[in-house]
Scaffold this motif. Structure first.
Motif, short mmCIF file in Angstrom:
data_model
loop_
_atom_site.label_atom_id
_atom_site.label_comp_id
_atom_site.label_asym_id
_atom_site.label_seq_id
_atom_site.Cartn_x
_atom_site.Cartn_y
_atom_site.Cartn_z
N UNK A 235 4.52 28.49 -6.82
CA UNK A 235 4.02 28.72 -5.48
C UNK A 235 4.14 27.49 -4.60
N UNK A 236 4.65 26.39 -5.15
CA UNK A 236 4.82 25.18 -4.34
C UNK A 236 6.29 24.80 -4.34
N UNK A 237 6.83 24.52 -3.16
CA UNK A 237 8.19 24.02 -3.04
C UNK A 237 8.14 22.72 -2.27
N UNK A 238 8.80 21.70 -2.79
CA UNK A 238 8.82 20.40 -2.11
C UNK A 238 10.24 20.16 -1.60
N UNK A 239 10.35 19.93 -0.31
CA UNK A 239 11.65 19.57 0.26
C UNK A 239 11.52 18.14 0.78
N UNK A 240 12.37 17.27 0.25
CA UNK A 240 12.26 15.86 0.63
C UNK A 240 13.43 15.46 1.54
N UNK A 241 13.25 14.33 2.19
CA UNK A 241 14.31 13.78 3.04
C UNK A 241 14.34 12.27 2.82
N UNK A 242 15.37 11.64 3.34
CA UNK A 242 15.48 10.18 3.20
C UNK A 242 15.17 9.55 4.55
N UNK A 243 14.21 8.65 4.57
CA UNK A 243 13.89 7.95 5.83
C UNK A 243 13.95 6.45 5.59
N UNK B 149 12.68 2.69 5.58
CA UNK B 149 11.35 2.04 5.62
C UNK B 149 11.45 0.76 6.44
N UNK B 150 10.44 -0.12 6.37
CA UNK B 150 10.39 -1.30 7.24
C UNK B 150 11.57 -2.23 6.98
N UNK B 151 11.99 -2.30 5.70
CA UNK B 151 13.11 -3.19 5.39
C UNK B 151 14.47 -2.54 5.68
N UNK B 152 14.46 -1.34 6.22
CA UNK B 152 15.70 -0.67 6.54
C UNK B 152 16.32 0.05 5.35
N UNK B 153 15.59 0.11 4.22
CA UNK B 153 16.09 0.79 3.03
C UNK B 153 15.76 2.27 3.13
N UNK B 154 16.67 3.14 2.63
CA UNK B 154 16.40 4.58 2.68
C UNK B 154 15.50 4.96 1.51
N UNK B 155 14.34 5.54 1.80
CA UNK B 155 13.42 5.96 0.72
C UNK B 155 13.10 7.44 0.89
N UNK B 156 12.62 8.01 -0.23
CA UNK B 156 12.30 9.43 -0.23
C UNK B 156 10.96 9.68 0.49
N UNK B 157 10.93 10.69 1.29
CA UNK B 157 9.68 11.07 1.95
C UNK B 157 9.62 12.60 2.03
N UNK B 158 8.43 13.11 2.26
CA UNK B 158 8.26 14.56 2.29
C UNK B 158 8.80 15.12 3.61
N UNK B 159 9.60 16.17 3.49
CA UNK B 159 10.03 16.88 4.69
C UNK B 159 9.14 18.10 4.89
N UNK C 69 4.05 14.40 11.00
CA UNK C 69 3.12 13.57 10.21
C UNK C 69 3.92 12.60 9.34
N UNK C 70 3.26 11.56 8.92
CA UNK C 70 3.95 10.55 8.11
C UNK C 70 3.04 10.11 6.97
N UNK C 71 3.63 9.34 6.06
CA UNK C 71 2.87 8.87 4.90
C UNK C 71 1.91 7.77 5.31
N UNK C 72 0.70 7.88 4.81
CA UNK C 72 -0.32 6.89 5.10
C UNK C 72 0.04 5.59 4.37
N UNK C 73 -0.03 4.48 5.07
CA UNK C 73 0.26 3.19 4.43
C UNK C 73 -0.88 2.84 3.48
N UNK C 74 -0.50 2.23 2.37
CA UNK C 74 -1.54 1.79 1.44
C UNK C 74 -2.35 0.68 2.09
N UNK C 75 -3.66 0.75 1.96
CA UNK C 75 -4.52 -0.27 2.56
C UNK C 75 -4.33 -1.59 1.85
N UNK C 76 -4.09 -2.62 2.63
CA UNK C 76 -3.88 -3.94 2.02
C UNK C 76 -5.25 -4.53 1.71
N UNK C 77 -5.40 -4.91 0.44
CA UNK C 77 -6.70 -5.47 0.06
C UNK C 77 -6.84 -6.87 0.66
N UNK C 78 -7.93 -7.11 1.36
CA UNK C 78 -8.12 -8.42 1.99
C UNK C 78 -9.22 -9.19 1.27
#
Lengths: 161, 376
Positions: A83-91, A93-103, A152-161
């Motif tokens: 009952x779940x289908x995941x369709x991903x895309x390549x976007x 990231x900050x370094x300009x590398x193509x990474x997998x993300x949810x479409x 919508x986009x992926x939430x950035x991981x909170x940087x521990x300070x």
């Protein structure tokens, strides 16, 4: 003689057992005590389901329209009914590398058996139960939903300070 | 085959009056077709036709991992869903030799007994309704709602809660679980006299059930009748006593046995079992440890070692068994479910033979059949 006695004892027994039963129903008729019925469509405003109620699978988004789903596909593998289908895309990231993300995170409510394996196995707690239970629709295709909101986009991981 | 032999096989004659009770008949409680061969109002012969909602669960289970196939067992005997889940979980745990925490065993046993009470509530309601006493339906449902509220609070669903998983439970139970279970036991103890006054002591009910569908002990054993239906014939078949699992060897309870074997004896067994379940619940809730977690440590992918495994538990309708053949893969090679209602159904024909058609309804109700459990 015997049959006559039995005839009248049967009548006596019948009336007394009827009376015992009627006493119970009569008691609840006069003093019902706790009212157990709910006036369902009228009490919608006050109706509150349990926190753990399994209504549907939802993906919570925060105020910046961000979710936690990385598109790893573990929920898709664990679902017993497909009952779940995941369709991903390549976007990029900050370094300009193509990474997998949810479409698209497609959820077929019509096939779901609410076994909770997707939510239990999600490593990022991206999906959870929603409390909505009014799923009646006129068209079956409306039960197929895309859980991640448009833009919508992926939430950035909170940087521990 | 000659004509004589054909007649003998299908057991029909030209002048017989054949009536189909079902597939949509309220007293069969599901899609079960009873082909009744009548002479006037007397039942000459009765053939059950099953398979209207066959879903091929044993085959489906071969393509599911051990965690995934748990949710299939819910959909067999939906009124004792938790007990069915437990059977698969125990089989997998015994095969892997995993020690589950004691707290989990206690919670499982409490949920088993709550499921049993809820199942008997529904049976009591529907049995009264089958015999024309509509009031019982409302009273039974009112009390069943209390159990379902406990379920809903802890698992989020009322009927098909896939709450067990190999190694323990999906979540911890709700913090209020123990308190609400105690409240339910207290509440239902007060309501039990109503059950007695309404139906057990009713003279019309006695006339409808006493001496109807008499099944002796030998017949019960021959047909493989288990659960309350078997115990109504004096056949001691309670798996909780015969082969204790979980914490059932730590609690004190009585196996309800009635030797008469008629519909009323089967009724009495179930009503007494509700009382006995309350006694078990009281002991378990007091002894349940507060600490200990809700699951044992399990690997993410469960692979059973090669071999054959069997586990039986006492479901609300009788003995539920799971037989797993594993070839060492993450999927079972073959899985067989022994469901109680399937065995209990086939005694209906011999019991109904010679009685009137209204008795057939009473016998069918007293056997407490759940149709998805028959068809799987």
């Amino acid at each position: 003689m015997n049959s006559v006695v039995r005839y009248f004892t049967d009548i006596y027994k019948g009336v007394t057992s009827l009376w015992t039963g009627m006493k119970v129903t009569g008691k609840y008729f006069i003093s019902p005590g706790e009212i157990v019925t709910e006036q369902y469509p009228e009490n919608r405003a006050t109706l509150k389901m349990e926190d753990r109620f399994k209504g549907e699978v939802i993906m919570p988004h925060d105020e910046n329209n961000q979710h936690k789903c990385t598109g790893c596909g573990i929920c898709e593998v664990n679902c017993p009914n497909g009952s779940i289908e995941i369709i991903t895309k390549k976007v990029p990231n900050e370094q300009g590398k193509m990474v997998r993300a949810i479409d698209k995170h497609i959820y077929h409510l019509s096939m779901c058996t609410f076994c909770e394996l997707c939510i239990k196995t999600c490593p990022f707690d991206a999906i959870t139960w929603g409390q909505d239970f009014e799923h009646a629709v006129f068209d079956r295709t409306r039960l197929t939903r895309v859980l991640n909101r448009p833009g919508s986009s992926l939430k950035k991981k909170e940087v521990k300070s | 085959m000659n004509e004589e032999a054909v007649k003998k096989v299908i057991l029909k004659e030209d002048e017989d009056y054949i009536i189909n009770m079902g597939p949509q008949h309220p007293s069969t409680h599901g899609v079960l077709r009873l082909e009744v061969c009548l002479n006037g109002e007397t039942v000459k012969h009765m053939t059950p036709h099953i398979g209207y909602i066959h879903r091929g669960m044993e085959k489906m289970a071969e393509f599911n991992t051990y965690k995934q196939l748990i949710h299939l067992t819910d959909r067999m005997d939906y009124l004792s869903a938790h007990i069915n889940n437990e059977a698969v979980c125990l089989a997998v745990e015994n095969a892997l030799e995993v020690e589950v925490p004691e707290r989990v065993q206690y919670i499982r046993a409490i949920l088993d007994e709550l499921s049993r009470v809820a199942s008997h509530h529904l049976w009591w309601s529907a049995f009264g309704m089958d015999l024309g006493a509509l009031t019982t339906f409302f009273y039974g449902m009112r009390d069943r709602e209390k159990v379902l509220a406990i379920f809903e609070e802890s698992f989020g669903s009322r009927l098909l809660h896939s709450f067990n998983t190999p190694g323990g439970l999906m979540h911890d139970v709700h913090p209020n679980f123990r308190k609400h279970t105690r409240e339910f036991v207290k509440y239902f103890r007060k309501k039990l006299p109503d059950y007695k006054n309404l139906l057990t002591d009713n003279i019309i009910f006695h006339n409808r059930t006493k001496g109807i569908g008499v099944m002796d002990k030998e017949m019960a054993i021959n047909y493989g009748i288990t659960g309350p239906s078997g115990r109504g014939s004096g056949f001691s078949c309670d798996v909780r006593k015969v082969a204790p699992y979980g914490v059932y060897d730590k609690v004190v309870f009585r196996e309800i046995l009635y030797p008469e074997g008629d519909s009323f004896a089967r009724y009495k067994v179930r009503v007494d079992e509700m009382q006995e379940s309350l006694n078990i619940l009281e002991q378990l809730v007091d002894d349940m440890p507060e600490e200990g977690g809700y699951t044992a440590k399990m690997k993410p992918v469960i692979k059973l070692p090669e071999g054959e495994y069997f586990q039986r538990v006492e479901a609300a309708r009788g003995e539920f068994g799971v037989f797993i053949v594993s070839k060492g893969e993450k999927y079972p090679y073959r899985i067989k479910f022994r469901s109680p209602s399937f065995s209990n159904l086939f005694v209906l024909g011999p019991l109904a033979k010679g009685g009137i058609i209204a008795d057939l309804v009473a016998i069918c109700g007293s056997l407490d059949l759940v149709i998805p459990d028959i068809d799987r």
